[in-house]
Design an enzyme around this catalytic site. Structure first.
Site, PDB file in Angstrom:
ATOM      1  N   ASP A  10       0.859  -1.184   0.000  1.00  0.00           N
ATOM      2  CA  ASP A  10       0.000   0.000   0.000  1.00  0.00           C
ATOM      3  C   ASP A  10       0.900   1.241   0.000  1.00  0.00           C
ATOM      4  O   ASP A  10       1.708   1.417   0.906  1.00  0.00           O
ATOM      5  CB  ASP A  10      -0.872  -0.058   1.271  1.00  0.00           C
ATOM      6  CG  ASP A  10      -1.851   1.095   1.356  1.00  0.00           C
ATOM      7  OD1 ASP A  10      -1.806   1.986   0.495  1.00  0.00           O
ATOM      8  OD2 ASP A  10      -2.662   1.084   2.306  1.00  0.00           O
ATOM      9  N   ASP A 106      -3.422   2.694  -5.521  1.00  0.00           N
ATOM     10  CA  ASP A 106      -2.206   2.683  -4.703  1.00  0.00           C
ATOM     11  C   ASP A 106      -2.009   1.389  -3.915  1.00  0.00           C
ATOM     12  O   ASP A 106      -1.140   1.325  -3.059  1.00  0.00           O
ATOM     13  CB  ASP A 106      -2.213   3.879  -3.755  1.00  0.00           C
ATOM     14  CG  ASP A 106      -3.397   3.866  -2.817  1.00  0.00           C
ATOM     15  OD1 ASP A 106      -4.441   3.285  -3.181  1.00  0.00           O
ATOM     16  OD2 ASP A 106      -3.291   4.413  -1.716  1.00  0.00           O
ATOM     17  N   GLU A 107      -2.805   0.362  -4.177  1.00  0.00           N
ATOM     18  CA  GLU A 107      -2.645  -0.896  -3.441  1.00  0.00           C
ATOM     19  C   GLU A 107      -2.606  -2.069  -4.415  1.00  0.00           C
ATOM     20  O   GLU A 107      -3.296  -2.053  -5.428  1.00  0.00           O
ATOM     21  CB  GLU A 107      -3.837  -1.123  -2.495  1.00  0.00           C
ATOM     22  CG  GLU A 107      -3.981  -0.063  -1.427  1.00  0.00           C
ATOM     23  CD  GLU A 107      -5.191  -0.304  -0.534  1.00  0.00           C
ATOM     24  OE1 GLU A 107      -5.622  -1.463  -0.395  1.00  0.00           O
ATOM     25  OE2 GLU A 107      -5.697   0.691   0.025  1.00  0.00           O
TER      26      GLU A 107
END
Ligand SMILES: [Mg+2]
Length: 409
Positions: A10, A106-107
């Protein structure tokens, strides 16, 4: 059979961190990325670690955030760079596996079961390479299933690694609140609380049949998660689910009390939807609006459009019409989500409406021009007049502009 090795990585404060990577002068400072609208009335979409420590929250109005944190620097979002950095991070993951499943921008989950390297060693390398090469930090969870890997990436951040094993999960995961589990939303958390279940450990120790009775299939799924029995796979990097909708929502820190306040939020949310549709080559044949009031009840409605569109002002206008036709303001509004639905490829021939009126070609040229201006000068260079503070808008200026509905900033 060998246990699986799953990583969940993350990127920390992703939007704000990309802004800092692009502009090193911002590093270490309190910054907020605000909805691409006029500074003081913009909504905080993301904040840096320092801004977060000063109490700045996502969904706050910019001027409130500035009052909490006087040194706060407001920057407009640069979505094209976020997409670019997201790809660059994935490029680093791809050095270790091709089983990469993104979860948002973003993960990502990575399956490294078949790597000759140890999972903790891979996590450590990824953490270092992302930091050295991109000036971003990630936090990584390492575990034997996706759900625990995700929990692990939340436990220590920024720039940290947490391992959750078969041996330590009861000690590390069970004290957490159920709401930390993937897919345990507010409604489910409330239901669990009503039967005296607050922690993951309490959930795990309940009979699966009780949960099935109380929460149906979802209850059994959560019970499996709590006991480390999640067996869902990490998708292959080449797999990408076709976009069925493009939505953008935000929870405001202060309730919205008037139609005008709600419409401003709708217009700023729609701006990014139009941009995303155009960059993905898609058009929407419908618009959906969901409204959550301050008692956390959510209601939603949708409309079909006579002609498909990728125009943010049209999407915003439809969403406002939906709001005005259906929401009666018995309660103030906590969050709003606008979604472009029933997407089709932009190449498909544009259907004429049954009224026979052609799609406004001028708007298409206009939107392409606006995208170019945004790419050259940033999102705040040109904003819809509708979301500017009216007191600052010269009377009648909208009709005078070459681009109706837009104002130079
Ligand atoms: Mg993140």
């Amino acid at each position: 059979m060998r246990d699986r090795a799953i990583l969940h990585s993350d990127a920390n404060c992703f939007y704000a961190s990309v802004e800092m990577a692009l502009n090193p002068e911002l590093r270490g400072k309190a910054i907020a990325v605000c909805g691409s609208i006029e500074d003081r009335h913009g909504i905080v979409l993301a904040k840096s670690e320092k801004a977060k420590r000063a109490g700045v929250k996502t969904g706050m109005v910019a001027w409130q955030a500035c009052r909490l944190c006087p040194e706060l620097i407001i920057v407009p979002p640069h979505y094209d760079y976020y997409v670019k950095y997201s790809r660059l991070i994935r490029g680093i993951y791809a050095r270790y596996t091709d089983m990469i499943e993104p979860f948002g921008m973003d993960e990502c989950w990575l399956d490294v079961t078949h790597s000759p390297m140890k999972p903790m060693e891979i996590a450590e390398r990824i953490r270092r390479e992302v930091k050295d090469e991109l000036a971003l930090t990630v936090s990584i969870g390492v575990s034997f299933n996706k759900v625990f890997a995700k929990l692990g990436s939340d436990m220590k951040k920024p720039d940290a690694i947490t391992e959750i094993t078969r041996e330590n999960f009861k000690e590390k995961v069970w004290p957490l609140s159920c709401s930390e589990l993937l897919y345990c939303g507010r409604a489910t958390t409330k239901k669990l609380e009503s039967i005296g279940v607050q922690t993951v450990g309490q959930l795990a120790c309940l009979g699966a049949d009780i949960l099935k009775h109380k929460l149906g299939k979802n209850g059994v799924m959560l019970w499996k998660y709590a006991n480390g029995l999640d067996t869902s796979r990490v998708a292959h990097e080449s797999y990408s689910a076709p976009a069925k909708s493009v939505g953008h929502g935000i929870t405001c820190t202060d309730d919205l009390r008037t139609v005008d306040e709600a419409e401003k939020v709708i217009f700023s949310l729609s701006q990014d939807i139009g941009y995303k549709l155009r960059s993905m080559g898609l058009r929407a044949k419908g618009v959906h609006l969901s409204v959550r009031d301050n008692t956390l009840q959510t209601v939603g409605w949708q409309v079909a459009l006579a002609t498909s569109t990728q125009d943010e002002l049209r999407i915003a206008t439809e969403a406002c019409k939906i709001l005005n036709a259906n929401y009666h303001w018995q309660r103030n509004v906590r969050s709003l989500t606008v979604t472009a639905i029933n997407l089709e490829s932009a190449e498909e021939e544009i259907q004429l409406s049954f009224m026979g009126c052609p799609v406004d070609e001028k708007r298409e040229v206009l939107n392409r021009t606006i995208d170019e201006i945004h790419e050259l000068f940033g999102k705040s260079a040109l904003v819809p007049a509708r979301i500017l503070d009216e007191s600052k808008m010269p009377h009648g200026v909208c009709d005078e502009l070459i681009m109706p509905g837009w104002m130079y900033n």
